[in-house]
Write a protein that holds these residues in place. Structure first.
Motif, mmCIF file in Angstrom:
data_model
loop_
_atom_site.group_PDB
_atom_site.id
_atom_site.type_symbol
_atom_site.label_atom_id
_atom_site.label_comp_id
_atom_site.label_asym_id
_atom_site.label_seq_id
_atom_site.Cartn_x
_atom_site.Cartn_y
_atom_site.Cartn_z
ATOM 1 N N LEU A 71 0.824 -1.205 0.000
ATOM 2 C CA LEU A 71 0.000 0.000 0.000
ATOM 3 C C LEU A 71 0.863 1.261 0.000
ATOM 4 N N SER A 72 0.365 2.302 -0.638
ATOM 5 C CA SER A 72 1.028 3.609 -0.570
ATOM 6 C C SER A 72 0.884 4.149 0.848
ATOM 7 N N PRO A 73 1.735 5.092 1.249
ATOM 8 C CA PRO A 73 1.609 5.659 2.597
ATOM 9 C C PRO A 73 0.206 6.206 2.874
ATOM 10 N N PHE A 74 -0.398 6.866 1.873
ATOM 11 C CA PHE A 74 -1.726 7.433 2.082
ATOM 12 C C PHE A 74 -2.779 6.342 2.235
ATOM 13 N N ASP A 75 -2.715 5.308 1.404
ATOM 14 C CA ASP A 75 -3.675 4.212 1.527
ATOM 15 C C ASP A 75 -3.462 3.424 2.819
ATOM 16 N N PHE A 76 -2.203 3.287 3.221
ATOM 17 C CA PHE A 76 -1.902 2.597 4.468
ATOM 18 C C PHE A 76 -2.559 3.322 5.638
ATOM 19 N N ALA A 77 -2.438 4.641 5.669
ATOM 20 C CA ALA A 77 -3.032 5.417 6.759
ATOM 21 C C ALA A 77 -4.543 5.510 6.637
ATOM 22 N N ARG A 78 -5.006 5.809 5.412
ATOM 23 C CA ARG A 78 -6.427 6.060 5.184
ATOM 24 C C ARG A 78 -7.278 4.812 5.357
ATOM 25 N N HIS A 79 -6.812 3.724 4.756
ATOM 26 C CA HIS A 79 -7.639 2.532 4.682
ATOM 27 C C HIS A 79 -7.233 1.473 5.706
ATOM 28 N N TRP A 80 -6.006 1.016 5.631
ATOM 29 C CA TRP A 80 -5.612 -0.090 6.486
ATOM 30 C C TRP A 80 -5.718 0.271 7.969
ATOM 31 N N VAL A 81 -5.130 1.401 8.352
ATOM 32 C CA VAL A 81 -5.137 1.770 9.769
ATOM 33 C C VAL A 81 -6.521 2.227 10.213
ATOM 34 N N ARG A 82 -7.139 3.120 9.471
ATOM 35 C CA ARG A 82 -8.434 3.654 9.905
ATOM 36 C C ARG A 82 -9.537 2.607 9.846
ATOM 37 N N GLU A 83 -9.533 1.768 8.817
ATOM 38 C CA GLU A 83 -10.567 0.727 8.746
ATOM 39 C C GLU A 83 -10.371 -0.305 9.848
ATOM 40 N N GLY A 84 -9.128 -0.668 10.119
ATOM 41 C CA GLY A 84 -8.868 -1.585 11.223
ATOM 42 C C GLY A 84 -9.329 -1.010 12.550
ATOM 43 N N HIS A 85 -9.077 0.275 12.747
ATOM 44 C CA HIS A 85 -9.536 0.955 13.963
ATOM 45 C C HIS A 85 -11.056 0.881 14.074
ATOM 46 N N ARG A 86 -11.738 1.155 12.976
ATOM 47 C CA ARG A 86 -13.203 1.154 13.004
ATOM 48 C C ARG A 86 -13.746 -0.216 13.393
ATOM 49 N N VAL A 87 -13.170 -1.260 12.818
ATOM 50 C CA VAL A 87 -13.644 -2.618 13.096
ATOM 51 C C VAL A 87 -13.329 -3.019 14.537
ATOM 52 N N PHE A 88 -12.115 -2.733 14.990
ATOM 53 C CA PHE A 88 -11.750 -3.097 16.358
ATOM 54 C C PHE A 88 -12.581 -2.305 17.364
ATOM 55 N N ASP A 89 -12.849 -1.042 17.059
ATOM 56 C CA ASP A 89 -13.712 -0.250 17.943
ATOM 57 C C ASP A 89 -15.104 -0.858 18.020
ATOM 58 N N ARG A 90 -15.578 -1.391 16.896
ATOM 59 C CA ARG A 90 -16.915 -2.010 16.886
ATOM 60 C C ARG A 90 -16.951 -3.200 17.841
ATOM 61 N N LEU A 91 -15.881 -3.983 17.842
ATOM 62 C CA LEU A 91 -15.799 -5.110 18.762
ATOM 63 C C LEU A 91 -15.704 -4.619 20.206
ATOM 64 N N ALA A 92 -14.851 -3.643 20.452
ATOM 65 C CA ALA A 92 -14.651 -3.145 21.816
ATOM 66 C C ALA A 92 -15.937 -2.579 22.409
ATOM 67 N N ARG A 93 -16.783 -2.015 21.564
ATOM 68 C CA ARG A 93 -17.985 -1.326 22.055
ATOM 69 C C ARG A 93 -19.261 -2.137 21.910
ATOM 70 N N LEU A 94 -19.124 -3.443 21.657
ATOM 71 C CA LEU A 94 -20.298 -4.310 21.657
ATOM 72 C C LEU A 94 -21.028 -4.180 22.986
ATOM 73 N N SER A 95 -22.338 -4.232 22.944
ATOM 74 C CA SER A 95 -23.099 -4.182 24.185
ATOM 75 C C SER A 95 -22.992 -5.487 24.961
ATOM 76 N N LYS A 96 -22.560 -6.563 24.310
ATOM 77 C CA LYS A 96 -22.418 -7.865 24.960
ATOM 78 C C LYS A 96 -21.029 -7.992 25.597
ATOM 79 N N PRO A 97 -20.925 -8.647 26.745
ATOM 80 C CA PRO A 97 -19.614 -8.920 27.330
ATOM 81 C C PRO A 97 -18.804 -9.858 26.433
#
Length: 255
Positions: free
Chosen positions: A72-98
């Motif tokens: 990935l280019s530096p911009f795609d690495f930051a824009r997509h890989w890092v930010r999309e991974g953050h979004r998905v992991f945040d979704r898991l962290a903030r599940l209403s279920k334990p």
């Protein structure tokens, strides 16, 4: 072909990473599958708890698949890989279920960040934790310097991220990052999850929101969710909705 599976067995759901040939390292497709499963679980009222585990004996998760992000280019690495991974992991962290992570083997980089998204962790005695990103010329990108900083003391996190030191199961438990060290971590996780059967699902959900608001896990959304739940049960809310539907001025009872 899916490499992240969701199994629902009554009140307990299991998310399973199934890419052992690559040490369960994440690909873009796996991120998308995990996000979809989180959305499904959020809309599954019968599910009271979630266990996150993986296949294979060599690694719980070795992080991100280097062949997926290296080109990935530096911009795609930051824009997509890092930010999309953050979004998905945040979704898991903030599940209403334990959620409980089962670390039957090593959790490195993104794998450790994934485990940190769960409410508690159970670990096998021989498993270790590491943040090896600096050794391949990058930095933690899926909350390894952020969420982990709330769960592990700063000097220990620096040992891992700056000096490349591994943390074994005994030390991880002593630090409070791991709830239990067990020869059969899956069985231990299932035993812990059994406690949810004796608790009110709504009380558990609200308690999780309260704790997340206190420790800084999306506090704005947690506080507004608690407020919405409180007002949603009020007579004032019922009157406001009824008045809107009838096109009349509401007469709020204040209860």
């Amino acid at each position: 072909m899916s490499a992240v599976h969701l199994h629902v067995d009554g009140a307990l759901a299991r998310i399973v990473l199934d890419n052992p040939g690559k040490l369960n390292a994440f690909t873009p497709a796996m991120l998308a599958q995990l996000e979809a499963h989180c959305a499904t679980l959020e809309r599954s009222p019968e599910v009271r708890g979630v266990i996150l585990r993986s296949e294979g004996t060599r690694a719980f998760c070795a992080g991100a698949d280097i062949t997926a992000w290296a080109p990935l280019s530096p911009f795609d690495f930051a824009r997509h890989w890092v930010r999309e991974g953050h979004r998905v992991f945040d979704r898991l962290a903030r599940l209403s279920k334990p959620t409980i992570a089962v670390l039957q083997a090593h959790a490195f980089g993104g794998g450790l960040e994934l485990a940190a998204c769960c409410d508690i962790r159970v670990m096998a005695p021989g498993a270790t934790l590491a943040l090896p990103e600096a050794q391949v010329g990058i930095v933690p990108g899926w909350s390894g310097t952020q969420r982990l900083a709330r769960l592990i003391p700063e000097p220990v996190l620096k040992e891992m991220a700056l000096f490349g030191r591994r943390i074994d199961a005994a030390r991880a438990q002593a630090l409070g990052f791991v709830a239990e060290v067990a020869d059969d971590p899956l069985a231990a996780a299932e035993a812990i999850a059994g406690g949810l059967a004796k608790a009110s699902p709504r009380a558990v959900e609200v308690a999780k929101y309260q704790i997340h608001a206190a420790v800084g896990e999306d506090p704005a959304a947690m506080i507004e969710a608690l407020g919405a739940g409180m007002i949603g049960a009020s007579a004032d809310k019922a009157e406001g909705v009824a008045a809107f539907a009838a096109k009349r001025k509401p007469e709020f009872p204040g209860s």
